[in-house]
Write an enzyme that holds these catalytic residues in place. Structure first.
Site, PDB file in Angstrom:
ATOM      1  N   PRO B 170       0.840  -1.204   0.000  1.00  0.00           N
ATOM      2  CG  PRO B 170      -0.587  -1.503   1.810  1.00  0.00           C
ATOM      3  CD  PRO B 170       0.717  -1.974   1.251  1.00  0.00           C
ATOM      4  N   GLY B 172       0.649   5.527   0.320  1.00  0.00           N
ATOM      5  CA  GLY B 172      -0.152   6.715   0.623  1.00  0.00           C
ATOM      6  C   GLY B 172       0.471   7.933  -0.018  1.00  0.00           C
ATOM      7  N   GLY B 173       1.262   8.675   0.750  1.00  0.00           N
ATOM      8  CA  GLY B 173       1.940   9.841   0.201  1.00  0.00           C
ATOM      9  C   GLY B 173       3.378   9.553  -0.174  1.00  0.00           C
ATOM     10  CG  ASP B 239       7.306  18.222  11.266  1.00  0.00           C
ATOM     11  OD1 ASP B 239       6.346  18.681  11.916  1.00  0.00           O
ATOM     12  OD2 ASP B 239       8.460  18.185  11.707  1.00  0.00           O
ATOM     13  N   GLY B 305       0.934  -1.315   6.824  1.00  0.00           N
ATOM     14  CA  GLY B 305       0.601  -2.027   5.589  1.00  0.00           C
ATOM     15  C   GLY B 305       0.803  -3.521   5.646  1.00  0.00           C
ATOM     16  N   GLY B 308      -3.327  -5.135   5.908  1.00  0.00           N
ATOM     17  CA  GLY B 308      -4.415  -4.763   5.014  1.00  0.00           C
ATOM     18  C   GLY B 308      -4.272  -3.324   4.561  1.00  0.00           C
ATOM     19  CE1 TYR B 513      11.438  14.281  13.005  1.00  0.00           C
ATOM     20  CE2 TYR B 513      13.282  15.761  12.599  1.00  0.00           C
ATOM     21  CZ  TYR B 513      12.288  14.932  12.125  1.00  0.00           C
ATOM     22  OH  TYR B 513      12.142  14.724  10.773  1.00  0.00           O
TER      23      TYR B 513
END
Lengths: 609, 609
Positions: B170, B172-173, B239, B305, B308, B513
């Site tokens: 899968p 996404g972005g 972000d 992912g 599913g 971070y």
């Protein structure tokens, strides 16, 4: 011990000294709560709650039985009492191999096979269970009860159960109302109840990071008292908080009345240790939040003892609130009260708890009051006059909101101002902090009423749901109408008792909590009839967009609905996972409606559903 | 469609009209972000960000390369640029049966096998991946990319993959930094990337219950823009929010910078629909909270992912804040800033976002400024004088807190007052809203810098963790020391670049971070060397009590640590569940370190690990 290294234990951790149990706090083995507390009918027809633990203890209530009888349209007489006669179970099934393998691990006083202990291990507090306990018999109870004292003993118990073909049922406070503890009658293996109540210590308190590790068998009242000594609270206060346990809260996905401020159990628990058929689930660190793949600890929330036994958890701590204040507001009707709650939920200034009682619950609260005498009588009459004549309220339509504010003085002041402003917008009238406080305190004393009304031939139970805001008013109407319809269809005597309150508010909806009951004298199979009606009402709730449960859980009284609230694939996942993670069905009390056949195949190692 | 009846859809629901994609928003297939935006080195040695999308677009930055070179103790020269030469993949593996079975379901433009599309489907934005994309080659990419337009098409794709032995990934972005999208090199089946970006609609908005159903492929910037038209926000702003998707947020257990006000993704998502090898997971109602057994929807958070494909989710909505203000405060050192953050976290008056930048990040921000001229130059000199002489701050020790306040005017005012009071307690000096706003806006523009510094021979990447409060200062010190130690041990040129910030605060700890990098010209296997060092630093983080990840996730760069953060039983659960729920390993890109052997046995139907 967990099999993974726990890193970086801050030096600042406090290890509280463990306290012995207070023998005055003995529990009633055959009913709700403490042994010293019980509703009794006096010769003058008044009702009194014995002992002195609660705000209503020792007060004679002249109106309670009469009011309840009026609700049922059937007389409840002080001297018409059914005899409570619990039937002790017969001899347990043999589990010699299991007990022998535990004999090196547990001391003799950690294993019980006496009938009283076994009977208590075989039920929670579902109305149906208590009805059978009082007047019939509990069909099956555990064959033995074990009382582990530490994590390793739980590991040994689970291992022995796997080896010797014993079914385990974890037991926390025994307060569930879902029949989760009921022993499957068709279970052919010996059943062992694992009573966690000796694992009740706070292992450490970390005052810097505001966390504490607590053993899973610790009861709410002990957790609250011990944390308070260090200036903290866990903030989790379900209505059962006196007797329910941390492990039980996790297993049932519990909700506390002050969740607006402290969160629900899943918001409060940061880490947990769980004994499973595959060994111990544990994690190396306690952090505020993480992204580490699908997190197996999250699967335990709501697992209801189906996958393993929680032995401890790390929870968030909060400073005890500097200020606690109560409030109560009367609204002309339930709809106005609901509209007020909606505005409060969206205002961003939400008190720790906000509840909305329907008209019947308001009168229920009045019926628990002593006879008004002297000034109180005048005050009560004046209040009634003001309500009915001056403000245009009607005693048979008004609804009541009760509030608990917690926080700093500034926070509480702001929330109070906000609620006052919003209440005016919806025609609310301030009814004072005393009524608010009384309402919340009643929560704990009122729990004993079930045992009273059962003796007076009433069958009753509570149930709850969650719904979006847009469905609240319709839900209340449809639940009540359906209860009446089902009651009539069965030709039951009198009228049903049905009342509800909104107990939790969220930005997207609410939790609604109902009491339902009927006069059961002469009704054959009263408990089963109740369950039939409750299931019909539940179907009505689901049709309104309500959930199967907000916080009580599924147990054995709602598992028939699992197929109606989720797709077949979701149920398949539950079943496949259960079989994969507990192929021998060691935790066999809760099976999501999984068929005996499928379990047998699973136990034979076929590993498929 | 989900196979379970959805009940009680309120009439008040709004169905927004769908908008066509804006062609000016085309993305760069070979680097971060929009096609029109890129850092470029000018002949005068200045750096400029092209286009006009960001607060730093079009501004010449004379100091950036020089400052970064100083950090690395190696010269970064404007005209010493490595050539970026992406290598297109060779011909795809055959999957004729799979494609044929989809030909009746997908239109021709929903299936791509061209090398450019396949290359983009084969990586996220991990530094290692981009380094290989720029200068080497991506070892394996998907053999095809499909673009489903609705839920049923995803069901058909998963069914066809099961039938024809195709592995699905899968997409996404494509913004992950965990190598989650990397195709396993030893995967013998054809690999198909399932690009969800055409499923990007808001299905409905429920303004009463404050919820919306949104398709999983919708990107953050589109969700924000469309909800804003109706006065709402979902409040989730990682972000990567411009390019990452709702489905990706769920799969990676994402966190947004304003989580203090709106919650993390698991707090915002109320329901989801997921296509699995067993069919569709769906639930009949959307309620604020429920207790319905172990809830399979919760297993999807963080599942990356592996189990599913999320096709849609119902999320909470919040009114757009009436007031948004920024703030910045300078502290004499990082410890003082951390102490301020701790007090803010415990104060109950927490701004939507609070960040603490270490000294290096402060200077990094300065290096992104244009040359100071005229009044600005005077102001800058005066500020420096005030900081160093009057207040006793040292430019090489100070740390900066930036804040975003959102809410009603009253809420924001209260939070601002609270922060001002607490800042004084720790020696903080207000540095104005402009610097705060600049800091947050930089988040988006700064993301393009990686591609610039890679071309200038630097290898760099970010990583993050979460830790209890008591470990924060020690963690920063140990991470930096370890980075230096590992850099030196490998005889790498110059010095490492290592800087960090606290990006999220909780009552019990924080998210930290870090950026880490080194000069890589002439370094063989620079990307692999970086990964080695990052793993050493991660071991240091775990030893400090830090987590494996706060919100990035596991992917293929942290799976080696799964055994270090949880007990063997927890890993066994993950593996058994994966095999039970995806026995054919259809979702084969993410395997939790599950061995090829175990997968083969699983695929053969043995169902055991």
């Amino acid at each position: 011990m967990p099999t993974i290294q726990k890193s970086y234990a801050p030096n600042a951790r406090i290890v509280p000294t463990s306290k012995a149990d207070d023998p005055s706090e003995a529990e009633n083995p055959y009913g709700w709560g403490f042994k010293d507390t019980e509703f009794q009918a006096l010769d003058n027809g008044n009702i009194v709650l014995t002992g002195n633990r609660y705000n209503i203890s020792g007060i004679e209530m002249p109106r309670l039985l009469g009011w309840m009888g009026g609700q049922l349209a059937m007389p409840l007489r002080w001297n018409d009492v059914a005899e409570v006669r619990p039937v002790l179970p017969s001899a347990p099934r043999e589990a010699a191999g299991f007990l022998k393998s535990l004999s090196g691990v547990l001391a003799p006083d950690q294993i019980a096979t006496d009938p009283e202990t076994r009977l208590r291990g075989g039920h929670g507090h579902t109305g149906e269970e208590i009805y059978h306990l009082f007047f019939n018999r509990i069909a099956r109870v555990p064959d033995m009860v074990v009382f582990p004292q530490d994590h390793e003993q739980v590991v040994a118990i689970v291992r022995a159960a796997a080896e010797h073909g014993v079914c385990l049922i974890p037991y926390g406070g025994g307060t569930n109302v879902t029949s989760a503890l009921a022993c499957p009658e068709n279970e052919e293996r010996p059943i062992c109840s694992v009573n966690m109540q000796r694992m009740n210590r706070i292992s450490w308190i970390d005052p810097v990071n505001r966390t504490a590790e607590i053993q899973a068998g610790a009861m709410g009242r002990k957790i609250m008292a011990e944390l308070a000594e260090h200036g903290f609270t866990m903030g989790h206060e379900p209505d059962s908080v006196e007797f329910s346990t941390l492990g039980g809260w996790i297993a049932t996905h519990a909700s506390g009345m002050k969740k607006n401020r402290y969160g629900n159990i899943e918001d409060i628990v940061l880490d947990m240790t769980v004994v499973t058929p595959d060994g111990t689930l544990s994690h190396h660190s306690v952090v505020p939040r993480e992204s580490i793949g699908t997190d197996v600890r999250k699967w335990i929330f709501g697992s209801e003892g189906m996958l393993g036994i929680v032995t401890s958890a790390v929870v968030k701590l909060f400073p005890r609130p500097g200020v606690q204040r109560y409030g109560s507001i009367i609204f002309p009707g339930f709809e106005k009260g609901a509209a007020f709650l909606y505005d409060v939920a969206l205002s961003g200034l939400v008190p720790a708890s906000v509840r909305l009682l329907d008209n019947t619950q308001f009168h229920f609260g009045q019926a628990l009051k002593p006879a008004a005498v002297g000034l109180a009588k005048v005050k009560s009459a004046v209040e009634k006059f003001v309500l009915e004549r001056v403000k245009g309220f009607h005693l048979d339509r008004l609804a009541v909101v009760t509030l608990v504010y917690e926080g700093t003085a500034a926070e509480v002041a702001m929330q109070e101002r906000n609620c006052a402003t919003l209440a005016k917008r919806h025609g609310g009238m301030q009814a004072g902090p005393e009524n608010g406080e009384r309402g919340y305190s009643l929560t704990f004393g009122i729990a004993y009423i079930r045992d009273l009304v059962f003796r007076h031939h009433m069958m009753a139970e509570s149930f709850e749901t969650s719904v979006p805001w847009s469905a609240v008013v319709e839900l209340f109407a449809r639940v009540k109408a359906r209860a009446h319809k089902e009651h009539a269809a069965r030709g039951l005597p009198g009228k049903p008792f049905i009342t509800g309150r909104v107990t939790q508010i969220y930005a997207t909806g609410v939790c609604c909590y109902f009491y339902m009951g009927f006069y059961a004298k002469g009704v054959e199979h009263a408990a089963e009839t109740y369950l039939e009606i409750e299931r019909a009402v539940r179907a009505e709730i689901l049709a309104c967009g309500g959930s199967l449960s907000h916080h009580h859980g599924i147990g054995k009284i709602r598992d028939v609905f699992l197929k109606d609230i989720q797709s077949p694939a979701a149920l398949t996942w539950l079943k496949k996972t259960k079989v994969a993670l507990d192929p021998k069905n060691i935790f066999g009390a809760q099976n999501l409606g999984l068929s005996a056949d499928a379990l047998a195949r699973a136990a034979n190692g076929e590993g498929r559903v």
